[in-house]
Design a protein around this motif. Sequence first.
Motif, PDB file in Angstrom:
ATOM      1  N   LEU A  75       0.736  -1.226   0.004  1.00  0.00           N
ATOM      2  CA  LEU A  75      -0.001   0.137   0.002  1.00  0.00           C
ATOM      3  C   LEU A  75       0.748   1.294  -0.059  1.00  0.00           C
ATOM      4  CD1 LEU A  75      -2.884  -1.017   2.326  1.00  0.00           C
ATOM      5  CD2 LEU A  75      -3.124  -0.354   0.237  1.00  0.00           C
ATOM      6  N   THR A  76       1.812   1.355   0.869  1.00  0.00           N
ATOM      7  CA  THR A  76       2.738   2.488   1.016  1.00  0.00           C
ATOM      8  C   THR A  76       3.467   2.870  -0.418  1.00  0.00           C
ATOM      9  OG1 THR A  76       2.862   2.300   3.488  1.00  0.00           O
ATOM     10  CG2 THR A  76       4.333   3.770   2.385  1.00  0.00           C
ATOM     11  N   GLU A  77       4.088   1.650  -0.732  1.00  0.00           N
ATOM     12  CA  GLU A  77       5.080   1.659  -1.662  1.00  0.00           C
ATOM     13  C   GLU A  77       4.393   2.078  -2.954  1.00  0.00           C
ATOM     14  OE1 GLU A  77       8.332   1.247  -4.275  1.00  0.00           O
ATOM     15  OE2 GLU A  77       8.406   1.244  -2.098  1.00  0.00           O
ATOM     16  N   VAL A  78       3.189   1.463  -3.416  1.00  0.00           N
ATOM     17  CA  VAL A  78       2.506   2.049  -4.428  1.00  0.00           C
ATOM     18  C   VAL A  78       1.603   3.040  -4.451  1.00  0.00           C
ATOM     19  CG1 VAL A  78       0.632   1.015  -6.117  1.00  0.00           C
ATOM     20  CG2 VAL A  78       2.505  -0.818  -5.193  1.00  0.00           C
ATOM     21  N   TYR A  79       0.960   3.094  -3.468  1.00  0.00           N
ATOM     22  CA  TYR A  79      -0.276   4.161  -3.261  1.00  0.00           C
ATOM     23  C   TYR A  79       0.209   5.394  -2.343  1.00  0.00           C
ATOM     24  CZ  TYR A  79      -3.060   0.579  -5.540  1.00  0.00           C
ATOM     25  OH  TYR A  79      -3.448  -0.375  -6.168  1.00  0.00           O
ATOM     26  N   GLY A  80       1.437   5.287  -1.575  1.00  0.00           N
ATOM     27  CA  GLY A  80       1.789   6.308  -0.791  1.00  0.00           C
ATOM     28  C   GLY A  80       1.426   6.345   0.498  1.00  0.00           C
ATOM     29  N   LEU A 216       8.992 -13.658   2.028  1.00  0.00           N
ATOM     30  CA  LEU A 216       8.089 -13.126   0.992  1.00  0.00           C
ATOM     31  C   LEU A 216       8.392 -11.922   0.035  1.00  0.00           C
ATOM     32  CD1 LEU A 216       4.672 -13.240   3.301  1.00  0.00           C
ATOM     33  CD2 LEU A 216       5.460 -14.957   1.446  1.00  0.00           C
ATOM     34  N   THR A 217       9.778 -11.677   0.217  1.00  0.00           N
ATOM     35  CA  THR A 217      10.253 -10.409  -0.620  1.00  0.00           C
ATOM     36  C   THR A 217       9.916 -10.718  -2.113  1.00  0.00           C
ATOM     37  OG1 THR A 217      11.735  -9.725   0.903  1.00  0.00           O
ATOM     38  CG2 THR A 217      12.202  -9.205  -1.377  1.00  0.00           C
ATOM     39  N   PRO A 218      10.227 -12.046  -2.552  1.00  0.00           N
ATOM     40  CA  PRO A 218      10.072 -12.206  -4.208  1.00  0.00           C
ATOM     41  C   PRO A 218       8.579 -11.843  -4.386  1.00  0.00           C
ATOM     42  CG  PRO A 218      11.396 -13.705  -3.394  1.00  0.00           C
ATOM     43  CD  PRO A 218      10.864 -13.080  -2.261  1.00  0.00           C
ATOM     44  N   VAL A 219       7.502 -12.220  -3.541  1.00  0.00           N
ATOM     45  CA  VAL A 219       6.173 -11.945  -3.923  1.00  0.00           C
ATOM     46  C   VAL A 219       5.691 -10.740  -3.750  1.00  0.00           C
ATOM     47  CG1 VAL A 219       3.828 -12.565  -3.013  1.00  0.00           C
ATOM     48  CG2 VAL A 219       5.594 -14.417  -2.699  1.00  0.00           C
ATOM     49  N   THR A 220       6.428  -9.868  -2.767  1.00  0.00           N
ATOM     50  CA  THR A 220       6.264  -8.380  -2.545  1.00  0.00           C
ATOM     51  C   THR A 220       6.844  -7.819  -3.912  1.00  0.00           C
ATOM     52  OG1 THR A 220       6.701  -8.698  -0.145  1.00  0.00           O
ATOM     53  CG2 THR A 220       6.788  -6.317  -1.329  1.00  0.00           C
ATOM     54  N   TYR A 221       7.761  -8.320  -4.452  1.00  0.00           N
ATOM     55  CA  TYR A 221       8.192  -7.414  -5.579  1.00  0.00           C
ATOM     56  C   TYR A 221       7.392  -7.786  -6.865  1.00  0.00           C
ATOM     57  CZ  TYR A 221      13.158  -5.714  -4.767  1.00  0.00           C
ATOM     58  OH  TYR A 221      14.263  -5.209  -4.261  1.00  0.00           O
ATOM     59  N   MET A 222       6.832  -8.995  -6.700  1.00  0.00           N
ATOM     60  CA  MET A 222       5.944  -9.342  -8.033  1.00  0.00           C
ATOM     61  C   MET A 222       4.774  -8.451  -7.921  1.00  0.00           C
ATOM     62  SD  MET A 222       4.314 -13.018  -8.740  1.00  0.00           S
ATOM     63  CE  MET A 222       3.376 -13.085  -7.474  1.00  0.00           C
ATOM     64  N   VAL A 223       4.042  -8.253  -6.678  1.00  0.00           N
ATOM     65  CA  VAL A 223       2.910  -7.529  -6.625  1.00  0.00           C
ATOM     66  C   VAL A 223       3.173  -6.175  -6.514  1.00  0.00           C
ATOM     67  CG1 VAL A 223       0.891  -7.226  -4.709  1.00  0.00           C
ATOM     68  CG2 VAL A 223       1.813  -9.220  -4.824  1.00  0.00           C
ATOM     69  N   ASP A 234       3.976   5.730  -9.820  1.00  0.00           N
ATOM     70  CA  ASP A 234       4.916   5.161  -8.823  1.00  0.00           C
ATOM     71  C   ASP A 234       4.971   6.353  -7.822  1.00  0.00           C
ATOM     72  OD1 ASP A 234       6.829   3.930  -7.333  1.00  0.00           O
ATOM     73  OD2 ASP A 234       8.490   4.041  -8.592  1.00  0.00           O
ATOM     74  N   VAL A 235       4.224   6.368  -6.690  1.00  0.00           N
ATOM     75  CA  VAL A 235       4.144   7.437  -5.733  1.00  0.00           C
ATOM     76  C   VAL A 235       5.295   7.513  -4.943  1.00  0.00           C
ATOM     77  CG1 VAL A 235       2.628   8.296  -4.036  1.00  0.00           C
ATOM     78  CG2 VAL A 235       1.707   7.052  -6.003  1.00  0.00           C
ATOM     79  N   TYR A 236       5.731   8.820  -4.759  1.00  0.00           N
ATOM     80  CA  TYR A 236       6.803   9.244  -3.935  1.00  0.00           C
ATOM     81  C   TYR A 236       6.243  10.251  -2.786  1.00  0.00           C
ATOM     82  CZ  TYR A 236      10.399   7.034  -6.674  1.00  0.00           C
ATOM     83  OH  TYR A 236      11.188   6.076  -7.262  1.00  0.00           O
TER      84      TYR A 236
END
Length: 249
Positions: A75-80, A216-223, A234-236
């Motif tokens: 949520l934070t990485e993708v949507y801020g 679960l890092t590879p899954v996190t990367y994929m999602v 890509d939200v900053y």
Amino acid sequence: MTEGNGKPAAINAGQITGGQFRYFDFVMAAFVVVLVLSNVIGAAKLSAVEIGGYHLIFGAGVLFFPISYVIGDVLTEVYGYARARRVIWGGFFALIFLAVMTAFVVALPPAPGWDNQAAYEAVFGPVGTGTLRIVLASMAAFWAGEFVNSYVLARMKLWTGGRMLWTRTIGSTVIGQGFDSLIFYPLAFYGVWSNEQLLTVMVTNWAMKVGWEAVLTPVTYMVVNGLKRREGIDVYDEGTDFTPFRTKV
């Protein structure tokens, strides 16, 4: 909105307009469902696995609760941070409703001939100060841990320029889950468990949660990468107000 090379466009959180996302509501629902079910099913059970003659003691909920942190990272990485903050508050109020509903249902007098009240209380906990103490400790730990996790990840994204996602997901979990464990176990079980057992379970659960995050890092990367491509951004969190005491985006 994507860049010319097909990559999601890097934008500041304040540039996002409402109704822009296609998958945000699904991620939010997944977060709340995992959070509530982890507290219903696994929170009260202590489990042990023997490894080399040593019994590794952990709370059963640790096997699934960390998934909420993974979703929180997404949520934070993708949507801020601001949108993650809204979801955290949604999860917090869901926990309040869960606690109220559980206490009410357990307290209802059983019907004549229904002999499962003791079993029901064994699963969901009898109504009393001990149960209230655990519930309050759980909500306080969740609130603090999730906000710390989201804040650290958002800040690290700015510091790293969006590179090395694994450092943000694992680093934020180390700190966020540390706050969670340091708040929950002493508040819930100090004086109930021995100090040795309390420390063992607290440290073990923290280590297992961080370990789960790493696994679960590879899954996190994929999602994360999949959602960024599909959402086209890509939200900053440049210029974001990081106070947790608001829900406005």
